[in-house]
Scaffold this active site. Structure first.
Site, PDB file in Angstrom:
ATOM      1  N   ASP A 237     -63.623  20.885 -42.042  1.00  0.00           N
ATOM      2  CA  ASP A 237     -63.691  21.683 -43.276  1.00  0.00           C
ATOM      3  C   ASP A 237     -62.403  21.635 -44.089  1.00  0.00           C
ATOM      4  OD1 ASP A 237     -66.252  22.466 -42.444  1.00  0.00           O
ATOM      5  OD2 ASP A 237     -65.416  24.112 -41.265  1.00  0.00           O
TER       6      ASP A 237
ATOM      7  N   HIS B  99     -70.327  19.095 -45.926  1.00  0.00           N
ATOM      8  CA  HIS B  99     -69.337  18.671 -46.916  1.00  0.00           C
ATOM      9  C   HIS B  99     -69.751  19.198 -48.281  1.00  0.00           C
ATOM     10  CE1 HIS B  99     -68.156  15.046 -44.160  1.00  0.00           C
ATOM     11  NE2 HIS B  99     -68.004  16.215 -43.590  1.00  0.00           N
TER      12      HIS B  99
HETATM   13  P1  GDP Z   1     -65.352  19.345 -45.506  1.00  0.00           P
HETATM   14  O1  GDP Z   1     -66.283  19.649 -44.380  1.00  0.00           O
HETATM   15  O2  GDP Z   1     -64.045  18.794 -45.041  1.00  0.00           O
HETATM   16  O3  GDP Z   1     -65.975  18.501 -46.577  1.00  0.00           O
HETATM   17  O4  GDP Z   1     -65.000  20.760 -46.171  1.00  0.00           O
HETATM   18  P2  GDP Z   1     -66.048  21.913 -46.550  1.00  0.00           P
HETATM   19  O5  GDP Z   1     -66.774  21.487 -47.758  1.00  0.00           O
HETATM   20  O6  GDP Z   1     -66.855  22.324 -45.364  1.00  0.00           O
HETATM   21  O7  GDP Z   1     -65.072  23.128 -46.826  1.00  0.00           O
HETATM   22  C1  GDP Z   1     -64.099  23.076 -47.830  1.00  0.00           C
HETATM   23  C2  GDP Z   1     -64.386  24.206 -48.826  1.00  0.00           C
HETATM   24  O8  GDP Z   1     -63.270  24.371 -49.676  1.00  0.00           O
HETATM   25  C3  GDP Z   1     -65.558  23.920 -49.759  1.00  0.00           C
HETATM   26  O9  GDP Z   1     -66.205  25.130 -50.053  1.00  0.00           O
HETATM   27  C4  GDP Z   1     -64.901  23.352 -51.012  1.00  0.00           C
HETATM   28  O10 GDP Z   1     -65.667  23.549 -52.200  1.00  0.00           O
HETATM   29  C5  GDP Z   1     -63.642  24.174 -51.047  1.00  0.00           C
HETATM   30  N1  GDP Z   1     -62.460  23.541 -51.642  1.00  0.00           N
HETATM   31  C6  GDP Z   1     -62.078  22.236 -51.594  1.00  0.00           C
HETATM   32  N2  GDP Z   1     -60.860  22.095 -52.152  1.00  0.00           N
HETATM   33  C7  GDP Z   1     -60.478  23.324 -52.547  1.00  0.00           C
HETATM   34  C8  GDP Z   1     -59.272  23.844 -53.148  1.00  0.00           C
HETATM   35  O11 GDP Z   1     -58.314  23.149 -53.413  1.00  0.00           O
HETATM   36  N3  GDP Z   1     -59.235  25.195 -53.364  1.00  0.00           N
HETATM   37  C9  GDP Z   1     -60.264  26.025 -53.060  1.00  0.00           C
HETATM   38  N4  GDP Z   1     -60.124  27.318 -53.310  1.00  0.00           N
HETATM   39  N5  GDP Z   1     -61.395  25.568 -52.478  1.00  0.00           N
HETATM   40  C10 GDP Z   1     -61.482  24.245 -52.224  1.00  0.00           C
HETATM   41  P1  IMO Z   2     -67.156  19.095 -41.179  1.00  0.00           P
HETATM   42  O1  IMO Z   2     -67.564  17.654 -41.320  1.00  0.00           O
HETATM   43  C1  IMO Z   2     -65.973  22.478 -38.640  1.00  0.00           C
HETATM   44  C2  IMO Z   2     -67.169  22.252 -34.416  1.00  0.00           C
HETATM   45  C3  IMO Z   2     -68.128  23.372 -34.045  1.00  0.00           C
HETATM   46  C4  IMO Z   2     -67.776  23.545 -32.581  1.00  0.00           C
HETATM   47  C5  IMO Z   2     -67.495  22.116 -32.129  1.00  0.00           C
HETATM   48  C6  IMO Z   2     -68.676  21.447 -31.430  1.00  0.00           C
HETATM   49  O2  IMO Z   2     -67.861  19.999 -42.099  1.00  0.00           O
HETATM   50  O3  IMO Z   2     -65.679  19.223 -41.192  1.00  0.00           O
HETATM   51  P2  IMO Z   2     -70.982  20.486 -32.307  1.00  0.00           P
HETATM   52  O4  IMO Z   2     -72.125  21.156 -32.999  1.00  0.00           O
HETATM   53  O5  IMO Z   2     -70.397  19.354 -33.067  1.00  0.00           O
HETATM   54  O6  IMO Z   2     -71.296  20.110 -30.892  1.00  0.00           O
HETATM   55  O7  IMO Z   2     -69.853  21.630 -32.186  1.00  0.00           O
HETATM   56  O8  IMO Z   2     -67.159  21.389 -33.291  1.00  0.00           O
HETATM   57  N1  IMO Z   2     -67.573  21.449 -35.592  1.00  0.00           N
HETATM   58  C7  IMO Z   2     -67.095  21.631 -36.828  1.00  0.00           C
HETATM   59  N2  IMO Z   2     -66.259  22.576 -37.316  1.00  0.00           N
HETATM   60  N3  IMO Z   2     -66.452  21.510 -39.454  1.00  0.00           N
HETATM   61  C8  IMO Z   2     -67.269  20.550 -38.964  1.00  0.00           C
HETATM   62  O9  IMO Z   2     -67.696  19.505 -39.696  1.00  0.00           O
HETATM   63  C9  IMO Z   2     -67.657  20.599 -37.600  1.00  0.00           C
HETATM   64  N4  IMO Z   2     -68.450  19.838 -36.821  1.00  0.00           N
HETATM   65  C10 IMO Z   2     -68.381  20.360 -35.597  1.00  0.00           C
HETATM   66  O10 IMO Z   2     -67.881  24.533 -34.798  1.00  0.00           O
HETATM   67  O11 IMO Z   2     -66.573  24.261 -32.459  1.00  0.00           O
HETATM   68 MG    MG Z   3     -67.365  21.250 -43.623  1.00  0.00          MG
END
Ligand code: GDP
Ligand code: IMO
Ligand code: MG
Length: 465
Positions: A35, A63
């Site tokens: 994340d 994502h």
């Molecule tokens: P990923 O799994 O690595 O793609 O990340 P996620 O999408 O799960 O979580 C990142 C969150 O942060 C999302 O809700 C994005 O829209 C948000 N986000 C990304 N960059 C920024 C930033 O610079 N500032 C803020 N406030 N939110 C951001």
């Molecule tokens: P993105 O791509 C955050 C974490 C789960 C758990 C561990 C194992 O959005 O960054 P699983 O279901 O994969 O067997 O869970 O890994 N986990 C993540 N945490 N972002 C993710 O993906 C994750 N994918 C798995 O929370 O701790």
């Molecule tokens: Mg994510």
């Protein structure tokens, strides 16, 4: 001695044309526990690339991409799908829940996103079946019942671990390509379901849970139906990528999860079940080692983690809550509140090294505005001694004490800042502290979820792919 057989000319040409270039191809890799904002960065970089490739994980990933007033949450489909004219590849290393994939395709199509030849699914990608999700949940419950709740992994419940385990078991693994051969698929699934029913029944007993045996015929019918929907997308993606590379196409690899969740290099056993670091690219897509020249390491300005496992800089207090509120730190996939803590550069330095990162992308800097002081972990101590390297055991990692540097915070909001030079001095100092400790340039600074809330420091990108 017989002389070696000559290599046919067309093979030689193909080998030459797919040889590692260390040039035009790039990867986006999460450097923390997921994340970090990978989806946003993939969206930003996509226009420079032709193929956007997922190589690991499954629907555990979430994502988010924000375009104008629209927010998209992608789980299995590469984030490049939001751009016209790009080929989006779900590689062999991904475990695919076809029902989830079809629902994601439908949702995107309803929102006006074109889904056709631009989405390809590897024949070799393993399938997630409902018994994997059941197994995931029952195993977690059984572990909690016998060893206490904190021993469970805290998975996303998407069946990821059991699907990868079946891939390794081989006799119980089913792949996307198998959906195209209904008779063989039905035959294998019947045997696998019998085995799973026995195993799940026993696990349910241990977990103290109810279990309704799975009906193999119903499951076969549902999956062959998914196969029909997906048939036009299923292909040999390894060949597709090799041919693309030979034609001069540029590839962008989209890592899922984060390197601290990597099955080999993360905080085992509190990890996911694939190589989510850049090390997974080659096995998970079939391109030759060394193909990637530019690896952008994605990191938040602080640290988050979802699920169980050690987290040295965790803030279980109002500071952590403030970060959670400002950063809206709730899971994209499960909606769980994310655990929050100070930036841990010991983690980033370690994962940047494991991933061969060439530059850093610093995300969510805006979330830290308003603190008087900020703390950054620059190393660990264990039993009064500085820790060298990164602890390979979670038991040991649980016991480390972070060594913090305290730095001035920045009072002003930075979400509207468009130019790095206009950031408050303390925010720039924060960026520079990261560069010094990790030894890599920060080429992207993000101050909000939108595309235009991003400062690209072109001069700081050492590889201009
Ligand atoms: P990923 O799994 O690595 O793609 O990340 P996620 O999408 O799960 O979580 C990142 C969150 O942060 C999302 O809700 C994005 O829209 C948000 N986000 C990304 N960059 C920024 C930033 O610079 N500032 C803020 N406030 N939110 C951001
Ligand atoms: P993105 O791509 C955050 C974490 C789960 C758990 C561990 C194992 O959005 O960054 P699983 O279901 O994969 O067997 O869970 O890994 N986990 C993540 N945490 N972002 C993710 O993906 C994750 N994918 C798995 O929370 O701790
Ligand atoms: Mg994510």
């Amino acid at each position: 001695m017989a002389s070696p057989r000559p290599v046919p000319l067309q093979w030689e040409l193909q080998i030459m044309s797919t040889a590692p270039t260390t040039g035009p191809h790039a990867a986006v890799s999460g450097l923390q526990w997921g994340d970090e904002g990978k989806g946003k960065v993939v969206d930003l970089l996509t226009r420079r690339y032709d193929y956007i490739v997922r190589y690991n994980g499954g629907a555990n990933a979430g994502h988010s991409v924000v375009i104008g007033d629209q927010r998209y949450a992608l789980h299995l489909i590469p984030s490049g799908i939001l751009h016209e004219g790009k080929i989006n590849v779900i590689g062999n290393g991904v475990v695919v829940d076809p029902a989830q994939l079809i629902s994601e395709m439908d949702t995107l199509a309803q929102r006006g996103i074109d889904i056709g030849d631009n989405l390809r699914l590897s024949t070799r990608a393993h399938l997630v079946l409902p018994y994997h999700k059941l197994q995931d949940a029952l195993m977690e419950a059984a572990v909690s019942a016998s060893r206490g709740e904190h021993k469970a992994i805290g998975t996303t419940g998407r069946g990821i671990g059991p699907a990868y385990a079946d891939k390794m078991h081989r006799s119980t693994g089913l792949r996307a390509g198998d959906l195209l051969d209904p008779e063989r698929f039905a035959d294998k699934l019947k045997h696998v379901v019998a085995l799973k029913n026995a195993m799940l029944g026993a696990t349910a007993d241990l977990a103290g849970a109810e279990f309704e045996p799975i009906d193999a015929d119903e499951l076969t019918e549902a999956y062959l139906g998914y196969g029909e929907v997906l048939a036009s997308h299923i292909c040999d993606t390894q060949h597709l990528l090799h041919t693309g590379m030979a034609d001069g196409k540029k590839l962008l690899f989209e890592g899922a999860n984060g390197c601290m969740l990597d099955i080999d290099h993360g905080t085992y056993p509190y990890v996911t079940s694939s190589n989510c670091g850049a090390v997974g690219i080659y096995a998970g897509s079939g391109v030759p080692g060394g193909t990637v020249g530019r690896t952008v390491g994605i990191m938040k300005a602080y640290t988050t983690r979802v699920g169980a496992g050690p987290f040295a800089t965790e803030l279980d207090d109002e500071v952590g809550q403030r970060i959670r509120d400002r950063g809206n730190e709730y899971g994209t996939t499960t909606g769980r509140p994310r655990r929050c803590g100070w930036l841990d550069l010991a983690v980033v330095k370690y994962t940047a090294a494991v991933n061969g990162v060439t530059e850093l992308s610093l995300m969510l800097l805006d979330v830290l505005a308003g603190f008087d002081t900020l703390k950054v972990c620059v190393g660990y101590e264990l039993d009064g001694k500085a820790v060298e390297g990164f602890p390979s055991s979670s038991v040991e990692y649980e016991r480390v004490t972070p060594v913090y540097e305290q730095v001035p915070g920045f009072a002003d909001e930075v979400t509207d800042c468009e130019d790095y030079d206009h950031l408050p001095g303390a925010a720039k100092q924060y960026v520079e502290l990261i560069e010094q400790h990790v030894g890599l340039p920060v080429s992207i600074v993000s101050v909000g979820p939108a595309r235009n809330q991003t400062m690209i420091r072109e001069a700081h990108a050492p590889v201009s792919a």
